[in-house]
Design an enzyme around this catalytic site. Structure first.
Site, mmCIF file in Angstrom:
data_model
loop_
_atom_site.group_PDB
_atom_site.id
_atom_site.type_symbol
_atom_site.label_atom_id
_atom_site.label_comp_id
_atom_site.label_asym_id
_atom_site.label_seq_id
_atom_site.Cartn_x
_atom_site.Cartn_y
_atom_site.Cartn_z
ATOM 1 C CG ASP A 55 5.468 -10.707 -5.989
ATOM 2 O OD1 ASP A 55 5.994 -10.142 -6.999
ATOM 3 O OD2 ASP A 55 5.078 -10.018 -5.234
ATOM 4 C CE LYS B 262 4.496 -9.838 -1.500
ATOM 5 N NZ LYS B 262 4.019 -10.137 -2.733
ATOM 6 C CE LYS C 32 4.274 -6.701 -2.986
ATOM 7 N NZ LYS C 32 3.912 -7.111 -4.164
#
Length: 315
Positions: A152, A215, A251
């Site tokens: 991430d 995300k 996400k």
């Protein structure tokens, strides 16, 4: 709210070409976007469908600990909870992943052999992203070497907001190259991007650079995932697949704490991107406290009564 992007050919050939592409994307109708997100949030989900949605949401959680006080023991306990969220009900689904800092990735990997639960690691000087490129790439290499299945990363919001889009693009490409087999989630920190137009541009920029997921947030700022910004990103991945044939995950992270919240987001997924995204390979929740509420609601459906606050472990 379908959108049409400019042609992708040569979009990243130069800084000026990338700017033309991103600023050629349709402007976001703020009123329409927020009204649609609010309307989808009123959908009523009952009984069997609610039980399915709860199990699906549990299976989509990236169970996360990203604190300075993290210890190996805390990470092992979180991993145990990911594998067996409800010790009294072994039919409870496992979570999708455990998300930790790079120095804790090896501990998480060792705690999850053969479980099917992924190990995700934040990287690139998370959460601010303020470090030299070599430091960011070393951060990624450390996490991958420790066995992380997913990375991430955070984008350079300063570069993005000052219009240096090619710099952001090239950094994502470089991080993707270091990921190897690991999937890459690109975090925009939508609360710092100021406008919906910027969120749409960041979404396309991340996908053009090779993101496997886009995300919303780090969970470390005041404004994190919202129905509106997630809806906008779901539109982007839908339209990107229509143009390229490439599917990218989404996400939302930060601020999703209740079962009611989670179900609203699942409705957004189904009604915007479609059923193909209703799977933890393509949609995740960045949350930890959410799991406890899902577990208590799950028990309520099976027993008819709510549990006390000591029913679930404190993360």
């Amino acid at each position: 709210m379908p959108t049409t992007a400019p042609p992708l050919a040569d979009a990243t050939a130069s800084d000026s070409a990338l700017r033309r592409f991103l600023h050629g994307l349709p402007g976001v109708d703020t009123v329409g976007l927020e009204a649609r997100a609010a309307a989808l949030g009123t959908r009523s989900i009952k009984t069997t469908a609610k039980a399915y949605a709860i199990d699906l949401a549990i299976s989509m959680i990236d169970l996360t600990t990203l604190e300075g006080a993290d210890t190996p023991g805390k990470v092992r306990a979180l991993a145990a909870k990911a594998v067996n969220p409800d010790p009294l009900d072994r039919t409870t689904p496992r979570t999708a992943a455990v998300c930790v800092y790079p120095d804790m990735a090896a501990t998480a990997v060792a705690a999850l052999p053969g479980s099917g639960v992924k190990v995700a690691s934040v990287a690139t000087a998370f959460p601010a992203g303020r470090a030299a490129p070599a430091v960011k790439l070393a951060d990624v290499r450390d996490a991958v070497a420790a066995g992380a299945d997913e990375i991430d990363m955070v984008i350079d919001r300063g570069a993005f907001l000052s219009g240096r889009y090619l710099k952001v693009y090239e950094e994502i490409v470089a991080v993707k190259a270091e990921c190897g087999r690991a999937r890459l989630k690109v975090i925009f920190e939508t609360g710092e991007l100021s406008t919906y137009d910027n969120i749409r541009r960041a979404s396309w920029l991340g996908m053009l650079a090779g993101a496997d997921f886009i995300k919303t947030s780090t969970g470390k700022v005041a404004t994190n995932a919202t129905p509106a910004n997630t809806l906008l990103m779901l539109e982007a991945v839908r339209d990107f697949r229509e143009q390229t044939g490439v599917q990218v995950g989404v996400k939302p992270a930060g601020g999703i704490r209740t079962t009611k919240d989670a179900i609203k987001f699942l409705v957004l997924v189904n009604e915007t991107a479609g059923e193909d995204w209703l799977d933890n390979h393509w949609f995740r929740f960045g949350a930890s406290s959410l799991l406890n509420d899902l577990l208590m609601q799950r028990q309520k459906l099976s027993t008819g009564r709510y549990s006390g606050p000591d029913y679930v472990t404190v993360d």
